[in-house]
Design an enzyme around this catalytic site. Structure first.
Site, mmCIF file in Angstrom:
data_model
loop_
_atom_site.group_PDB
_atom_site.id
_atom_site.type_symbol
_atom_site.label_atom_id
_atom_site.label_comp_id
_atom_site.label_asym_id
_atom_site.label_seq_id
_atom_site.Cartn_x
_atom_site.Cartn_y
_atom_site.Cartn_z
ATOM 1 C CE LYS A 159 -4.314 1.190 2.095
ATOM 2 N NZ LYS A 159 -5.157 1.250 1.117
HETATM 3 N N1 PMP Z 1 -7.428 -2.403 -3.295
HETATM 4 C C1 PMP Z 1 -6.963 -1.271 -3.292
HETATM 5 C C2 PMP Z 1 -6.169 -0.844 -4.560
HETATM 6 C C3 PMP Z 1 -7.058 -0.792 -2.171
HETATM 7 O O1 PMP Z 1 -6.861 0.447 -1.961
HETATM 8 C C4 PMP Z 1 -7.984 -1.310 -1.042
HETATM 9 C C5 PMP Z 1 -8.061 -0.371 0.037
HETATM 10 N N2 PMP Z 1 -7.150 -0.629 1.037
HETATM 11 C C6 PMP Z 1 -8.315 -2.551 -1.275
HETATM 12 C C7 PMP Z 1 -7.976 -3.412 -2.413
HETATM 13 C C8 PMP Z 1 -9.116 -3.258 0.055
HETATM 14 O O2 PMP Z 1 -8.288 -3.514 1.062
HETATM 15 P P1 PMP Z 1 -8.810 -3.482 2.399
HETATM 16 O O3 PMP Z 1 -10.059 -4.512 2.392
HETATM 17 O O4 PMP Z 1 -7.664 -4.148 3.019
HETATM 18 O O5 PMP Z 1 -9.256 -2.476 2.893
#
Ligand code: PMP
Length: 305
Positions: A159
């Site tokens: 991230k």
């Molecule tokens: N893909 C992307 C590109 C994201 O930014 C997110 C949000 N964090 C997700 C998927 C979903 O991840 P999560 O369920 O851990 O928030």
């Protein structure tokens, strides 16, 4: 607008909201290498507050830092405690937590040298991410003209802030065209992920989601897979194409901010009968029960304040 809170955690201590500023020479601001998380805390049915899957979010933050070669100057335990403390000092019973690790000022140029690594944790109240009525009625989605990252161009499992330039461009394009969210295809042309969500589709009772190869390993995605398995809903992690998605009977996005948001239209094709379908509704209500502490099977996912 983000609703102002009193205190922000910065480099190990709380400072007033107004003082949480950074220098213009902050390396991450110029070159995009910083890592962050998005975490939610829910007010549970018994009146207590619980952070959802905090351990997994902190693990992913440290994984992102490892991928980006950023050494976080705090332990996992310290960051975990600081996340909870930031909610407490701001008297938030429910809200969103945003830890961010970034490279501060010092040298300029792409090589970050020994510039200090800085950490901040911000909390705020955040309602429905994808707009009014999104959770209940579903949203309209457009396949983006922007391709999602190639695994050797950006680090897709991290991230990393810079990764989100692709998301911002795609999201803005979709919104300008009157849609609610952008869905991106990968470099081979298969469905990948949205600007900030993972995707699921349902066809003939089978739940399908993109494999983790080149997407962010979503914690909500993982939660939904586990909930589906417990409910004996068959689920596979398998590549699919946009035309397969057009003929899905149900589809939805998952994400910490978006929670479980039904998709009612993709590229102007109605999905199912244009309303959240039965599997989507079942998983959605189970998910909200889980995060609010109503499902004993999943209480270990909750970190009570
Ligand atoms: N893909 C992307 C590109 C994201 O930014 C997110 C949000 N964090 C997700 C998927 C979903 O991840 P999560 O369920 O851990 O928030």
């Amino acid at each position: 607008m983000v609703q102002k809170v009193e205190k922000i955690w910065m480099d190990g201590r709380f400072i007033p909201w107004e003082e949480a500023n950074i220098h213009i020479l902050t390396h991450s601001l110029h070159y995009g290498l910083a890592v962050f998380e998005g975490i939610r805390c829910y007010l549970c049915h018994d009146g207590r507050s619980a952070v959802f899957r905090l351990r997994e979010h902190i693990d992913r933050l440290f994984d992102s830092a490892q991928i980006g070669e950023i050494k976080i100057p705090f332990s996992k335990r310290e960051i975990t405690e600081a996340c909870k403390e930031t909610l407490r000092v701001n008297q938030l019973k429910e809200g969103y937590i945003r830890p961010i690790v970034f490279i501060g000022e010092g040298v300029m140029g792409v090589y970050p040298g020994d510039n200090p690594v800085r950490v901040s944790i911000i909390t705020w109240s955040w309602g429905t991410y994808l707009g009014e009525g999104a959770i209940e009625k579903g949203i309209r989605v457009k396949v983006s003209s922007y391709t999602r990252h190639h695994v050797n161009v950006m680090m897709t499992k991290a991230k990393i802030c810079g990764n989100y330039v692709n998301s911002v461009l795609a999201k803005r394009e979709a919104m300008k065209l009157g849609y609610d969210e952008a869905l991106m295809l990968d470099t081979e042309g298969y469905v990948s992920e949205a600007s900030g969500e993972n995707i699921f589709m349902v066809k003939n009772g089978l739940l399908k989601t993109t494999p983790l190869t080149s997407i962010l390993p979503g914690i909500t995605r993982d939660s939904v897979i586990r909930i589906a398995r417990l409910k004996k809903i068959p689920v596979v992690e398998e590549k699919f194409t946009r035309d397969e998605l057009y003929t899905a009977q149900e589809a939805f996005f998952t994400g910490t901010a978006a929670e479980l948001t039904p998709i009612r239209e993709v590229d102007d094709r109605t999905i199912g009968d244009g309303k959240p379908g039965p599997i989507t509704r079942e998983l959605q209500s189970a998910f909200f029960n889980v995060v609010r502490g109503k499902e004993p099977e999943f209480v270990e996912w909750l970190d009570y304040l």
